[in-house]
Write a protein that holds these residues in place. Structure first.
Motif, PDB file in Angstrom:
ATOM      1  N   THR A  81       3.915   0.297   1.065  1.00 53.15           N
ATOM      2  CA  THR A  81       3.004   0.665   2.140  1.00 53.15           C
ATOM      3  C   THR A  81       1.810   1.402   1.545  1.00 53.15           C
ATOM      4  OG1 THR A  81       4.003   2.844   2.512  1.00 53.15           O
ATOM      5  CG2 THR A  81       4.986   0.957   3.665  1.00 53.15           C
ATOM      6  N   ILE A  82       0.808   1.650   2.371  1.00 50.07           N
ATOM      7  CA  ILE A  82      -0.356   2.396   1.911  1.00 50.07           C
ATOM      8  C   ILE A  82       0.031   3.835   1.555  1.00 50.07           C
ATOM      9  CG2 ILE A  82      -2.641   3.248   2.562  1.00 50.07           C
ATOM     10  CD1 ILE A  82      -2.406   0.212   1.914  1.00 50.07           C
ATOM     11  N   ASP A  83       1.036   4.376   2.219  1.00 49.17           N
ATOM     12  CA  ASP A  83       1.534   5.705   1.842  1.00 49.17           C
ATOM     13  C   ASP A  83       2.086   5.675   0.417  1.00 49.17           C
ATOM     14  OD1 ASP A  83       2.823   6.730   5.114  1.00 49.17           O
ATOM     15  OD2 ASP A  83       0.802   6.733   4.254  1.00 49.17           O
ATOM     16  N   ALA A 133      -0.883   5.586  -1.912  1.00 47.39           N
ATOM     17  CA  ALA A 133      -1.535   6.893  -1.981  1.00 47.39           C
ATOM     18  C   ALA A 133      -0.763   7.844  -2.887  1.00 47.39           C
ATOM     19  CB  ALA A 133      -1.688   7.477  -0.584  1.00 47.39           C
ATOM     20  N   ARG A 134       0.571   7.833  -2.766  1.00 44.90           N
ATOM     21  CA  ARG A 134       1.376   8.702  -3.629  1.00 44.90           C
ATOM     22  C   ARG A 134       1.210   8.310  -5.090  1.00 44.90           C
ATOM     23  NH1 ARG A 134       5.048   8.602   0.759  1.00 44.90           N
ATOM     24  NH2 ARG A 134       6.038   6.708  -0.031  1.00 44.90           N
ATOM     25  N   SER A 173      -4.139  11.756  -0.841  1.00 40.12           N
ATOM     26  CA  SER A 173      -3.636  11.591   0.520  1.00 40.12           C
ATOM     27  C   SER A 173      -4.012  10.215   1.050  1.00 40.12           C
ATOM     28  CB  SER A 173      -4.229  12.661   1.437  1.00 40.12           C
ATOM     29  OG  SER A 173      -5.619  12.422   1.638  1.00 40.12           O
ATOM     30  N   PRO A 174      -3.270   9.667   2.008  1.00 41.54           N
ATOM     31  CA  PRO A 174      -3.650   8.378   2.594  1.00 41.54           C
ATOM     32  C   PRO A 174      -5.067   8.395   3.163  1.00 41.54           C
ATOM     33  CG  PRO A 174      -1.406   8.922   3.212  1.00 41.54           C
ATOM     34  CD  PRO A 174      -1.961  10.140   2.520  1.00 41.54           C
ATOM     35  N   ARG A 175      -5.444   9.486   3.799  1.00 41.08           N
ATOM     36  CA  ARG A 175      -6.801   9.560   4.332  1.00 41.08           C
ATOM     37  C   ARG A 175      -7.833   9.563   3.207  1.00 41.08           C
ATOM     38  NH1 ARG A 175      -9.054  14.243   8.515  1.00 41.08           N
ATOM     39  NH2 ARG A 175     -11.145  13.363   8.790  1.00 41.08           N
ATOM     40  N   GLN A 181      -8.255   6.067   1.883  1.00 47.80           N
ATOM     41  CA  GLN A 181      -9.109   5.268   2.751  1.00 47.80           C
ATOM     42  C   GLN A 181     -10.578   5.533   2.436  1.00 47.80           C
ATOM     43  OE1 GLN A 181      -8.287   3.042   5.121  1.00 47.80           O
ATOM     44  NE2 GLN A 181      -6.081   3.346   5.328  1.00 47.80           N
ATOM     45  N   THR A 217      -5.734  -1.347   2.876  1.00 47.43           N
ATOM     46  CA  THR A 217      -4.934  -2.381   3.533  1.00 47.43           C
ATOM     47  C   THR A 217      -5.535  -3.768   3.309  1.00 47.43           C
ATOM     48  OG1 THR A 217      -4.198  -0.825   5.236  1.00 47.43           O
ATOM     49  CG2 THR A 217      -4.029  -3.171   5.758  1.00 47.43           C
TER      50      THR A 217
END
Length: 313
Positions: free
Chosen positions: A228-230, A233-234, A239-241, A244, A256
């Motif tokens: 996933t995008i999470d 990000a990790r 952070s996911p934000r 983005q 995505t």
């Protein structure tokens, strides 16, 4: 792809009229009509055009693209290209931005050009560099390539972009956007040391390139897995934000969207291999729960259905 135009003519007026559809300032000043022949192919889309034509005649021409950025190559024996500031190397591509550029040749020339809307190109360059102050002004670009290797690379990219956009068949907005971005990046890298410096200046990009590179590397390694995008990000230590924002800043797309492109590419390669798996099996293997959504994204990216690719059509 794009709005295709092909034309063959022996009428001198057709050349200038056609050129002015793409570069309004274009003019032919001295034309010997005795051996005149004109063959044109172009593809136009929002803010960007690709032009390739052969003109058989002794010609002198001039352009002054005030609100455009034009990179061009005139391939002809004995060709001359110049500006009020001096002569350019006619054996290499050249850039017209501010002020007039003139060219002349004898007997025959193959002319190829990228034509960008200047405002749109500047906005795109700012997104590429992350520098909101970057400006497409004369001080930031050169009329001649910064190096012969960059000129040769520009020629190769032109052939790739033109060959793709001139090919018959339905177009893809994703592919067109990628080709436009690729053409602009190559053009600015060839003619603008300031653009290259802005790309390399980490202070302007607030560490986004390193973060984006880590995220891209992770997605390319794990696109076939249920990440996933999470997870991305990790892996990128952000952070996911923040991820983005970094992707929007550096690539003008979301993480995505990038991950979906990687998965589509994997599915595309498997469909071409003819493994015997069904389209539904392949789409699910690459993370597409909905067969209809997969087919829609696939058609947008590759211009045909996944079933046609699987059959080898």
């Amino acid at each position: 792809m794009g709005e295709l135009l092909t034309l063959a003519s022996r009428d001198v007026g057709d050349v200038e009229e056609t050129w002015r559809r793409f570069v309004p300032s274009a003019s032919l000043q001295k034309v010997d009509p005795r051996t005149f022949g004109f063959s044109w192919t172009s593809a136009a889309m929002s803010g960007f055009s690709v032009v390739s034509y052969r003109l058989a005649a002794t010609v002198q021409s001039a352009i002054e693209p005030d609100d455009q950025l034009m990179a061009c190559r005139v391939a002809s024996r004995g060709a001359w290209v110049g500006t009020p500031r001096g002569d350019l190397n006619a054996g290499l591509p050249w850039l017209a931005l501010d002020g007039p550029t003139s060219a002349r040749w004898e007997q025959q020339a193959d002319v190829r050009a990228f034509v960008f809307d200047r405002t749109a190109a500047q906005d795109e360059a700012r997104r590429m560099t992350g520098d909101d102050r970057f400006s497409l002004r004369s001080a930031a670009v050169r009329s001649s390539p910064v190096h012969r290797d960059q000129a040769a690379h520009w020629e190769r990219v032109f052939q790739h972009v033109a060959g793709t956009l001139f090919a018959p068949g339905p177009g893809s907005a994703i592919i067109e956007a990628e080709l436009r971005r690729h053409a602009l990046h190559t053009t600015l890298a060839a003619f603008s040391p300031a653009f290259v410096a802005a790309l390399e200046r980490s202070a302007q990009r607030t560490a986004a390139p390193r973060t984006v590179r880590r995220a891209i590397a992770y997605m390319e390694r794990h696109a076939h897995e249920a990440v996933t995008i999470d997870d991305v990000a990790r892996a990128a230590d952000i952070s996911p934000r923040g991820l983005q924002y970094a992707f929007r800043r550096a690539l003008d797309q979301t993480p995505t969207e990038y991950l979906r492109q990687q998965r589509l590419a994997g599915a595309h390669a498997e469909l071409q291999q003819g493994t015997g798996a069904t389209v539904s099996e392949i789409s699910q293997r690459w993370g597409f729960a909905s067969a209809s959504r997969f087919a829609r994204h696939y058609r947008e990216a590759y211009g045909r259905s996944p079933s046609r690719t699987r059959r080898g059509d």
